[in-house]
Scaffold this motif. Structure first.
Motif: not given
Length: 71
Positions: A28-34, A36-46
Motif C-alpha cells: 500500500f502506498g502512493d504513486v508519485e510518478r511513472i 522513465p525506464e518503463a511505463p510502470v508506476p513508482v510507488v512509495r510503500v507505506r
C-alpha cells in the motif's frame, strides 16, 4: 435456491483441499510518478500485508465456517 447447511453438518464434514499453498503480498502506498525506464508506476510503500493464498486460503475459509481440516 441455495441449500442451507447447519453448523452441526459442517462440523461433521471433512474436506481435503489439493493445490498450491501461496503467500499473497499486498503493498500500500502512493504513486508519485511513472518510471522513465518503463511505463510502470513508482510507488512509495507505506504498509505491507501478507495473507494466505491459493489452496491455503481455501483451507482457511473451510475451517472458518466450521468444517474439519484433514492434515
Amino acid at each position: 435456491m441455495t441449500p442451507s447447511v447447519s453448523s452441526a453438518d459442517l462440523a461433521r464434514c471433512r474436506v481435503l483441499v489439493v493445490g498450491d499453498a501461496m503467500l499473497d503480498r499486498y503493498w500500500f502506498g502512493d504513486v508519485e510518478r511513472i518510471s522513465p525506464e518503463a511505463p510502470v508506476p513508482v510507488v512509495r510503500v507505506r504498509a505491507t500485508e501478507e495473507r494466505l493464498g491459493g489452496a491455503a486460503n481455501v483451507a482457511r475459509n473451510i475451517v472458518s465456517v466450521g468444517a474439519q481440516h484433514g492434515c
